[in-house]
Write a protein that holds these residues in place. Structure first.
Motif, short mmCIF file in Angstrom:
data_model
loop_
_atom_site.label_atom_id
_atom_site.label_comp_id
_atom_site.label_asym_id
_atom_site.label_seq_id
_atom_site.Cartn_x
_atom_site.Cartn_y
_atom_site.Cartn_z
N ALA A 245 -11.60 20.26 -4.07
CA ALA A 245 -12.82 21.02 -4.32
C ALA A 245 -13.61 21.26 -3.04
O ALA A 245 -14.28 22.29 -2.88
CB ALA A 245 -13.68 20.30 -5.35
N THR A 246 -13.55 20.32 -2.11
CA THR A 246 -14.32 20.45 -0.88
C THR A 246 -13.68 21.44 0.10
O THR A 246 -14.27 21.77 1.12
CB THR A 246 -14.44 19.09 -0.18
OG1 THR A 246 -13.12 18.59 0.12
CG2 THR A 246 -15.18 18.10 -1.07
N GLN A 247 -12.46 21.90 -0.21
CA GLN A 247 -11.78 22.86 0.65
C GLN A 247 -11.66 24.22 -0.04
O GLN A 247 -10.65 24.91 0.07
CB GLN A 247 -10.40 22.34 1.05
CG GLN A 247 -10.45 21.08 1.89
CD GLN A 247 -9.06 20.68 2.39
OE1 GLN A 247 -8.16 21.51 2.50
NE2 GLN A 247 -8.90 19.40 2.69
N GLY A 248 -12.68 24.57 -0.76
CA GLY A 248 -12.71 25.89 -1.39
C GLY A 248 -11.75 26.03 -2.55
O GLY A 248 -11.31 27.15 -2.86
N GLY A 249 -11.43 24.91 -3.21
CA GLY A 249 -10.57 24.98 -4.38
C GLY A 249 -9.10 25.02 -4.07
O GLY A 249 -8.30 25.45 -4.90
N ARG A 250 -8.69 24.56 -2.88
CA ARG A 250 -7.27 24.50 -2.56
C ARG A 250 -6.63 23.36 -3.35
O ARG A 250 -7.30 22.56 -4.00
CB ARG A 250 -7.06 24.29 -1.05
CG ARG A 250 -7.69 25.38 -0.18
CD ARG A 250 -7.37 25.16 1.28
NE ARG A 250 -6.06 25.70 1.61
CZ ARG A 250 -5.25 25.19 2.54
NH1 ARG A 250 -5.59 24.09 3.19
NH2 ARG A 250 -4.11 25.77 2.81
N TRP A 251 -5.30 23.29 -3.28
CA TRP A 251 -4.54 22.30 -4.04
C TRP A 251 -3.65 21.48 -3.11
O TRP A 251 -3.00 22.03 -2.22
CB TRP A 251 -3.68 22.98 -5.10
CG TRP A 251 -4.50 23.66 -6.15
CD1 TRP A 251 -4.91 24.96 -6.16
CD2 TRP A 251 -5.04 23.06 -7.32
NE1 TRP A 251 -5.67 25.22 -7.27
CE2 TRP A 251 -5.77 24.07 -8.01
CE3 TRP A 251 -4.99 21.79 -7.87
CZ2 TRP A 251 -6.42 23.84 -9.21
CZ3 TRP A 251 -5.64 21.55 -9.07
CH2 TRP A 251 -6.35 22.56 -9.73
N ARG A 252 -3.66 20.17 -3.35
CA ARG A 252 -2.80 19.28 -2.57
C ARG A 252 -1.64 18.82 -3.43
O ARG A 252 -1.83 18.33 -4.55
CB ARG A 252 -3.58 18.07 -2.06
CG ARG A 252 -2.73 17.17 -1.13
CD ARG A 252 -3.50 15.95 -0.64
NE ARG A 252 -3.74 15.02 -1.75
CZ ARG A 252 -4.94 14.55 -2.09
NH1 ARG A 252 -6.02 14.96 -1.43
NH2 ARG A 252 -5.07 13.71 -3.09
N LEU A 253 -0.44 18.96 -2.89
CA LEU A 253 0.74 18.47 -3.57
C LEU A 253 1.00 17.02 -3.17
O LEU A 253 0.35 16.50 -2.25
CB LEU A 253 1.96 19.34 -3.25
CG LEU A 253 2.15 20.58 -4.15
CD1 LEU A 253 0.93 21.49 -4.10
CD2 LEU A 253 3.40 21.36 -3.75
N GLY A 254 1.95 16.40 -3.84
CA GLY A 254 2.17 14.97 -3.66
C GLY A 254 2.41 14.52 -2.24
O GLY A 254 2.02 13.41 -1.87
N ASP A 255 3.02 15.36 -1.42
CA ASP A 255 3.32 14.94 -0.06
C ASP A 255 2.17 15.20 0.91
O ASP A 255 2.32 14.99 2.12
CB ASP A 255 4.59 15.65 0.44
CG ASP A 255 4.43 17.17 0.46
OD1 ASP A 255 3.33 17.66 0.13
OD2 ASP A 255 5.41 17.86 0.80
N GLY A 256 1.05 15.65 0.40
CA GLY A 256 -0.12 15.84 1.25
C GLY A 256 -0.36 17.25 1.70
O GLY A 256 -1.42 17.55 2.24
N GLU A 257 0.61 18.16 1.52
CA GLU A 257 0.42 19.55 1.91
C GLU A 257 -0.60 20.22 1.00
O GLU A 257 -0.65 19.95 -0.20
CB GLU A 257 1.74 20.31 1.84
CG GLU A 257 2.71 19.99 2.95
CD GLU A 257 3.94 20.86 2.85
OE1 GLU A 257 3.98 21.92 3.48
OE2 GLU A 257 4.88 20.47 2.13
N ALA A 258 -1.38 21.11 1.59
CA ALA A 258 -2.40 21.84 0.82
C ALA A 258 -2.07 23.33 0.81
O ALA A 258 -1.55 23.88 1.79
CB ALA A 258 -3.78 21.61 1.42
N PHE A 259 -2.38 23.96 -0.32
CA PHE A 259 -2.10 25.38 -0.51
C PHE A 259 -3.31 26.06 -1.14
O PHE A 259 -4.08 25.43 -1.87
CB PHE A 259 -0.88 25.57 -1.41
CG PHE A 259 0.40 25.05 -0.83
CD1 PHE A 259 1.24 25.87 -0.10
CD2 PHE A 259 0.77 23.72 -1.00
CE1 PHE A 259 2.42 25.39 0.45
CE2 PHE A 259 1.94 23.22 -0.45
CZ PHE A 259 2.77 24.06 0.27
N ASP A 260 -3.43 27.36 -0.87
CA ASP A 260 -4.53 28.12 -1.47
C ASP A 260 -4.36 28.24 -2.98
O ASP A 260 -5.36 28.35 -3.71
CB ASP A 260 -4.58 29.52 -0.87
CG ASP A 260 -4.90 29.52 0.61
OD1 ASP A 260 -5.58 28.58 1.07
OD2 ASP A 260 -4.46 30.45 1.31
#
Length: 445
Positions: A245-260
């Motif tokens: 939520a603090t990154q504009g609603g991005r999503w983090r997958l299990g390995d730590g990578e984040a995606f829009d």
């Protein structure tokens, strides 16, 4: 504040729905990362290696009406004429087996159906009139019901004959919905008939893949995504999903990578786990009501010169006599490297699988020998039985299916089980993937 642009997208699941979403997103300029837990793309419509032989995990027939599937195949470079055998709409049984011979000529609709009825062998006049009456009534109703019911109830309501039900409606229902007529949705069945019996001539064509199912689209889709700067990761299971939520609603997958943004394109049980973690417990819980049906394909190898007169036949299945097969395909007429190989399909195959694979394979071989009048077919050189225990959801009346939009920011669902007027087919999976992608690309614009 404006919503951040959707640039990087994770697609979780490399079946036909996930591959379709990935291609559509890549076409729109997104950087796509496709995650697939298995080592092969395609999900429940994929190639498998069996003792050095490349087989499909199930035999499929596509229709000319599968517009989205055909569009995306073209987009990733598949030559449709070379990749599939195009046949007119038909339901043909082996001669002397007590079936029928129904072939739609290449005429404009609905003349193709009228001529097919007039020329059909094995149907009495009452059967032909019942089919014509049903077709005209369904057209008048625009192939829709006010209230869903079972396919059996629908056929009884419109006075379909026992023979027509046995030779046409029941096998079509099993093949398309993978659910027995007494439990299958009449509304979904009508949607299938709309795009086969009720469609324009080219849309009603039956398309038999010459390529294995992975090569028919998923492998080319992966190359397409990689060619546009994306990546495809096989053997990569995504075990968790969390909102940033603090990154504009991005999503983090299990390995730590984040995606829009994220597309969840896994089967319902795995999707439910990810949705629970993502903060959609109600939607996750709603995916638990699906029941599932198996499909079994029996491959039988004979000497290379062994052929059928046609690329495929319908078969009369009868559990009492051990005749489980519903369709038989001559693989050699589709792929010359598989000369002498037949594939026999058993939809909704729970009861057929009970005696065990070895017994089922012999029963299928005996059935072929009997109905084709060729005793040597009872002794194949090699057999392989492949069963997908959860091949499709049970397509029952009034079944609630989730929308692609999860209600969470830039998190969407894709899969043949999402809301659609189609059953669990390749086309419904592809449509769902395209719809999910377009939800995200609309926000990108």
């Amino acid at each position: 504040m404006a919503e951040p642009a959707v640039n990087s997208v994770a697609v979780i699941g490399g079946g036909w729905a996930g591959c379709s979403a990935a291609v559509e997103l890549a076409r729109a300029g997104c950087k796509v990362t496709l995650f697939e837990a298995a080592r092969t793309l395609g999900g429940r419509a994929r190639a498998v290696d069996v003792q050095g032989r490349q087989l499909d995990n199930g035999q499929h027939i596509l229709l000319g009406a599968y517009k989205e599937s055909l569009r995306l195949m073209r987009a990733v470079g598949i030559d449709l004429r070379a990749a599939m055998l195009h046949l007119p709409l038909q339901m043909r049984y082996p001669k002397g087996s007590g079936g029928m011979d129904f072939v739609a000529p290449r005429l404009p609709a609905p003349l193709h159906l009228a001529f097919a009825l007039l020329r059909a062998d094995g149907l009495a006049w009452a059967d032909k009139m019942a089919l014509a009456r049903f077709s005209s009534t369904a057209r008048w109703m625009d192939w829709r019901l006010h209230n869903d019911c079972s396919v059996s109830e629908l056929l009884e309501r419109y006075d379909q004959t026992e023979r027509l039900i046995e030779l046409m409606w029941r096998p079509l229902c099993l093949a398309a919905l993978n659910t027995a007529p007494e439990r299958a949705s009449a509304q979904v069945f009508l949607a299938v008939l709309r795009d086969s019996l009720g469609a324009a001539r080219a849309s009603s064509d039956m398309l038999l893949p010459r390529l294995d199912l992975s090569a028919l689209f998923p492998v080319a889709a992966a190359a397409f995504v990689e060619g546009r700067g994306g990546s495809v990761r096989l053997g990569a299971k995504v075990a968790s999903l969390a909102s940033l939520a603090t990154q504009g609603g991005r999503w983090r997958l299990g390995d730590g990578e984040a995606f829009d943004a994220v597309v969840i394109a896994t089967p319902p049980p795995a999707a439910a786990t990810l949705l629970e973690q993502a903060g959609a417990p109600d939607l996750a819980a709603s995916l638990g009501h699906f029941k599932y049906e198996p499909i079994t394909t029996c491959y039988l190898q004979y000497p290379a010169a062994t052929r059928l007169e046609l690329p495929f036949y319908a078969l009369r299945d009868n559990a009492a006599s051990g005749h489980w097969g519903q369709f038989v395909f001559d693989r050699g007429q589709l792929d010359s490297t598989q000369a002498g190989m037949f594939s026999v399909v058993i939809s909704a195959s729970g009861a057929a699988s009970e005696p065990g694979r070895e017994a089922l394979a012999q029963a299928v071989a005996d059935q072929l020998a009997d109905v084709l009048g060729r005793p040597q077919l009872a002794r194949p050189d090699w057999v392989q039985v492949i069963s997908e225990k959860r091949a499709t959801f049970a397509c029952t009346p009034g079944l609630a299916r989730p929308a692609n939009d999860t209600g969470l920011t830039r998190l969407v669902l894709a899969g043949d089980y999402t809301a659609s007027d189609y059953p669990a087919t390749i086309e419904s999976a592809v449509r769902s993937g395209v719809a999910a992608a377009r939800l995200l690309t609309a926000r990108r614009k």
